[in-house]
Every structure is written in C-alpha cells, then in structure tokens.
Design a protein around this motif. Structure first.
Motif, PDB file in Angstrom:
ATOM      1  N   HIS A 149       7.622  28.179  37.902  1.00 40.06           N
ATOM      2  CA  HIS A 149       8.808  27.619  37.670  1.00 40.06           C
ATOM      3  C   HIS A 149       9.760  28.322  38.886  1.00 40.06           C
ATOM      4  CE1 HIS A 149       7.939  25.196  34.464  1.00 40.06           C
ATOM      5  NE2 HIS A 149       7.782  26.298  33.638  1.00 40.06           N
ATOM      6  N   ASP A 150       9.290  28.072  40.079  1.00 42.19           N
ATOM      7  CA  ASP A 150       9.936  28.612  41.005  1.00 42.19           C
ATOM      8  C   ASP A 150      10.701  27.778  42.369  1.00 42.19           C
ATOM      9  OD1 ASP A 150       9.453  31.219  40.257  1.00 42.19           O
ATOM     10  OD2 ASP A 150       7.862  31.930  41.777  1.00 42.19           O
ATOM     11  N   VAL A 151      10.404  26.616  42.283  1.00 42.52           N
ATOM     12  CA  VAL A 151      11.225  25.477  42.958  1.00 42.52           C
ATOM     13  C   VAL A 151      11.899  24.745  41.888  1.00 42.52           C
ATOM     14  CG1 VAL A 151      10.841  23.691  44.622  1.00 42.52           C
ATOM     15  CG2 VAL A 151       9.278  25.614  44.768  1.00 42.52           C
ATOM     16  N   ALA A 152      13.327  24.571  42.319  1.00 48.26           N
ATOM     17  CA  ALA A 152      13.996  23.623  41.328  1.00 48.26           C
ATOM     18  C   ALA A 152      14.043  22.229  41.828  1.00 48.26           C
ATOM     19  CB  ALA A 152      15.452  24.349  41.509  1.00 48.26           C
ATOM     20  N   GLN A 153      14.487  21.828  43.037  1.00 42.35           N
ATOM     21  CA  GLN A 153      14.608  20.810  43.219  1.00 42.35           C
ATOM     22  C   GLN A 153      14.429  20.505  44.898  1.00 42.35           C
ATOM     23  OE1 GLN A 153      19.320  21.563  43.692  1.00 42.35           O
ATOM     24  NE2 GLN A 153      18.668  19.377  43.479  1.00 42.35           N
ATOM     25  N   LEU A 154      14.315  19.031  45.285  1.00 41.57           N
ATOM     26  CA  LEU A 154      14.533  18.720  46.528  1.00 41.57           C
ATOM     27  C   LEU A 154      16.061  18.607  47.239  1.00 41.57           C
ATOM     28  CD1 LEU A 154      13.403  17.351  49.204  1.00 41.57           C
ATOM     29  CD2 LEU A 154      13.539  15.035  48.087  1.00 41.57           C
ATOM     30  N   ALA A 155      16.566  19.655  47.870  1.00 41.38           N
ATOM     31  CA  ALA A 155      17.912  19.571  47.963  1.00 41.38           C
ATOM     32  C   ALA A 155      18.489  18.733  49.350  1.00 41.38           C
ATOM     33  CB  ALA A 155      18.176  21.058  48.519  1.00 41.38           C
ATOM     34  N   HIS A 156      17.681  18.685  50.371  1.00 36.09           N
ATOM     35  CA  HIS A 156      17.761  17.916  51.380  1.00 36.09           C
ATOM     36  C   HIS A 156      16.616  17.575  52.285  1.00 36.09           C
ATOM     37  CE1 HIS A 156      18.229  21.790  53.943  1.00 36.09           C
ATOM     38  NE2 HIS A 156      17.474  21.141  54.690  1.00 36.09           N
TER      39      HIS A 156
ATOM     40  N   ALA B  72      -0.752  11.139  46.141  1.00 35.69           N
ATOM     41  CA  ALA B  72      -0.630  12.050  44.728  1.00 35.69           C
ATOM     42  C   ALA B  72       0.913  11.979  44.807  1.00 35.69           C
ATOM     43  CB  ALA B  72      -1.083  13.373  45.206  1.00 35.69           C
ATOM     44  N   TRP B  73       1.363  12.170  43.446  1.00 34.17           N
ATOM     45  CA  TRP B  73       2.646  12.133  43.196  1.00 34.17           C
ATOM     46  C   TRP B  73       3.093  13.597  42.398  1.00 34.17           C
ATOM     47  CZ3 TRP B  73      -0.100   7.896  44.122  1.00 34.17           C
ATOM     48  CH2 TRP B  73       0.545   6.963  44.982  1.00 34.17           C
ATOM     49  N   MET B  74       3.958  14.268  42.848  1.00 32.06           N
ATOM     50  CA  MET B  74       3.906  15.352  42.453  1.00 32.06           C
ATOM     51  C   MET B  74       5.358  15.927  42.160  1.00 32.06           C
ATOM     52  SD  MET B  74       1.566  17.206  45.559  1.00 32.06           S
ATOM     53  CE  MET B  74       2.074  15.909  46.534  1.00 32.06           C
ATOM     54  N   SER B  75       5.751  16.769  41.166  1.00 25.97           N
ATOM     55  CA  SER B  75       7.139  17.213  40.732  1.00 25.97           C
ATOM     56  C   SER B  75       7.044  18.631  40.469  1.00 25.97           C
ATOM     57  CB  SER B  75       7.527  16.190  39.620  1.00 25.97           C
ATOM     58  OG  SER B  75       6.892  16.347  38.610  1.00 25.97           O
ATOM     59  N   VAL B  76       8.412  19.109  40.144  1.00 32.49           N
ATOM     60  CA  VAL B  76       8.672  20.305  39.674  1.00 32.49           C
ATOM     61  C   VAL B  76       9.609  20.254  38.350  1.00 32.49           C
ATOM     62  CG1 VAL B  76       8.220  21.801  41.616  1.00 32.49           C
ATOM     63  CG2 VAL B  76      10.426  20.815  41.130  1.00 32.49           C
ATOM     64  N   SER B  77       9.912  19.042  38.177  1.00 37.30           N
ATOM     65  CA  SER B  77      10.838  18.675  37.122  1.00 37.30           C
ATOM     66  C   SER B  77      10.137  17.563  36.315  1.00 37.30           C
ATOM     67  CB  SER B  77      12.119  18.041  37.644  1.00 37.30           C
ATOM     68  OG  SER B  77      11.904  16.810  38.356  1.00 37.30           O
ATOM     69  N   PRO B  78      10.967  17.084  35.065  1.00 37.79           N
ATOM     70  CA  PRO B  78      10.384  16.067  34.568  1.00 37.79           C
ATOM     71  C   PRO B  78      10.305  14.596  35.205  1.00 37.79           C
ATOM     72  CG  PRO B  78      11.983  17.144  33.183  1.00 37.79           C
ATOM     73  CD  PRO B  78      12.187  17.667  34.568  1.00 37.79           C
ATOM     74  N   GLN B  79      10.670  14.526  36.373  1.00 40.51           N
ATOM     75  CA  GLN B  79      10.590  13.420  37.176  1.00 40.51           C
ATOM     76  C   GLN B  79       9.210  13.164  37.698  1.00 40.51           C
ATOM     77  OE1 GLN B  79      14.787  13.989  39.797  1.00 40.51           O
ATOM     78  NE2 GLN B  79      12.985  12.951  40.775  1.00 40.51           N
TER      79      GLN B  79
END
Ligand SMILES: [Fe+2]
Length: 327
Positions: A8-15, A194-201
C-alpha cells in the motif's frame, strides 16, 4: 495460489502530462468544453485541473511537434512509502533518479516502464488555492462548479499502449503494488490488455497491446463526470463544435463504466467517464480474465461497437513512432 501481501505505497494518480502540437487549442478544449481551469503557465507547459481535483494540477499540456504522453505522476501514501518504492524501482533497473521538484509537487523519483513510458512518484504536493470569488459553500469541494462547458469533476485514469503488456503489468504489480483487476488473454497466451489499480477503482492505469510493436505510446487520459447524463450533454457540445467523437456513449463490460472517447485538437484521445463502473473491496480479488469467447461483451456491454482505430491509434501516431524507432 498463495495470497500475496498487498503493497500500500502508491495512493493515487495525481497528474498526467500530455504533449500537443497545438497547446492553445488543446488547452481551449479542456478549459472551454470540459470546464477545467488553468492554474499556471511556465515555459512550454500549461498546468490545469478539474474543479474537484484537490491539487494544483491534474493535467499538464506541453508543446511538442507530435501528440503523446509526457509522463504520469503518482502520489505515494507517505514519505516512507516514497523511499520504499524508489528502492524497489531502482532494483528493476528502470529508475532514472531523483528530481528536486516540479510545478505542484516536491522531490520525486523518476522512472520508466519496460516499454519506456515515463512516470514519477512523489509525496509532497501543492494544494490548489482557490480565489475568493470561486470558493464553494461546500467545505469538501476545492472550488465551486464552473459555469463554462460541461465540467468534468476529476482526473480518473490513464491508458497506455505497450509492445509487451505482461512486462508492463508485472512492473506495476511488483515494483509499485498495483493489483490487476481484469485482463485479456488471447489464444491462451498473449496478454492483450490489463486494468490495474491501487484503490477500489478497477483501474488508475490500463495497458493495451500495441499491435504495431511500437513502444511507449499513449492511448488515452480519462476524466470523470460521475453522472451519465453529462455524456449526452457534452456529446451535443462536441457535435456542434467539430470535435470528433470516436465511440460512445456506451458501456464497457470491462470495468462496467459508461464511456465516451473523443479526440482533443492536438490529436490525443480523451475519455469521458459517465460513472466509475463497479468498485472492488475484496482484498483477495482474483483477476477476471476475458478471452475470445466473451471479449465482445467485455469491450462493449451495450452501445455501438468501437471502430478498429480504437485498437490501433495511439499517440504519437504510427509514422512518427516508426520514424523515432528508426532513428
Ligand atoms: Fe479508459
């Protein structure tokens, strides 16, 4: 199969930074039609954001003679997470080193995918400072809803094209902690998406096979509406202003999201997301794999089929990519 402890080190796509041969027209598209605002201009770049993006930028348009992806900017969960990921990326040999900062964020670690797409990861960010006249009465909204265009609410995801989807997916999984929510396997062996995420998205990043064999191309950036009606509203606006709609509105089976794909004037594909599809809260989620047998429903659950160019066109366009590869 053993359960792999999640990272759990990457939180989000920021820009996302995108190249455009016509920066004014591209900025006009995002500002006047999609209701985004310009937060800064520096050199050949214009920094923008949507009205529910909390940081100073979610999109940067930079001049280049051909369209394409500049880089993807990821925010870590903490300063310690940033250091951990930098070390893990460095161990893959794909790290490019640290930069002291850039517009909207502090110290960042720069790296590339196995295909050459540029990324950076950082912890420190600059939050958007709203002018008094644009403040919302909602304390959880960084700016009140604009009156121009049909305003998108926030950056949602990116989609890149790769000559080797499995290598790219494996890199995001192993070095950054992404989880693969869905993928496509053709002929029992070739990973075509491939569809990848670090969040519930379902995804913050997707990767599609570049059938041309080109490396490092860009498929699209997506912004989120959250309300399907807005796809019809913006469709009217696009049709009356000569903006090419490639596909949609329609619904994907993969991700179950309501989509529309258009071309901004610089030549990049942009997706408008009418909703987010479904969310994944199961920590032991198993990748759902689409094959030739069910893929038609995966691409289009309902609505008109996407044209062939959807699977072939990326930026930079092929003659440019081929020329760059030959250099
Ligand atoms: Fe997308």
């Amino acid at each position: 199969m053993t359960y792999k402890e999640p990272i759990h080190d990457v939180a989000q796509l920021a820009h996302v930074e995108m190249y455009s041969p016509d920066v004014d027209a591209t900025v006009g598209f995002f500002r006047d039609l999609l209701g985004m605002s310009v937060t800064a201009r520096e050199g050949n770049s214009v920094h923008m954001r949507a009205y529910e993006d909390f940081y100073a930028r979610s999109l940067t348009i930079t001049y280049r003679d051909k369209p394409g992806l500049g880089h993807m900017g990821w925010r870590s969960f903490s300063p310690q997470a940033l250091e951990r990921r930098a070390k893990a990326i460095e161990a893959t040999g794909l790290g490019k080193g640290w930069i002291e900062g850039d517009f909207g964020h502090g110290r960042a670690y720069v790296f590339q995918t196995p295909d050459g797409h540029m990324n950076r990861i950082f912890w420190d960010v600059e939050y958007f400072q709203c002018a008094e006249e644009d403040l919302s009465c909602l304390i959880n909204r960084p700016q009140r809803r604009p009156l121009h265009g049909v305003p998108v609410r926030r950056l949602d995801h990116v989609n890149i094209m790769a000559s080797d989807v499995s290598a790219t997916r494996g890199f995001y999984e192993d070095a950054l902690g992404f989880r693969t929510r869905e993928n496509i396997i053709l002929g029992g062996e070739v990973e075509a998406g491939a569809w990848m995420s670090v969040s519930p998205q379902v995804h913050e990043i997707a990767c599609m096979l570049d059938r041309s064999g080109s490396k490092g191309r860009f498929h699209h950036v997506a912004f989120w509406y959250g309300a399907p009606q807005h796809l019809s509203d913006i469709g009217d606006v696009f049709a009356e202003r000569g903006i090419k709609v490639e596909a949609g509105p329609g619904k994907h089976g993969i991700s179950q999201a309501l989509f529309m794909y258009v071309y901004e004037p610089g030549g990049n594909r942009v997706e408008l997301f009418g909703d987010s599809g479904y969310l994944i809260h199961d920590p032991a989620w198993k990748t759902r794999t689409w094959t030739e047998e069910n893929l038609d429903r995966g691409i289009i659950f309902y609505g008109s089929p996407v044209p062939q160019e959807f699977f072939l066109y990326g930026t930079p366009d092929l003659p440019t990519a081929a020329a760059a590869a030959a250099e």
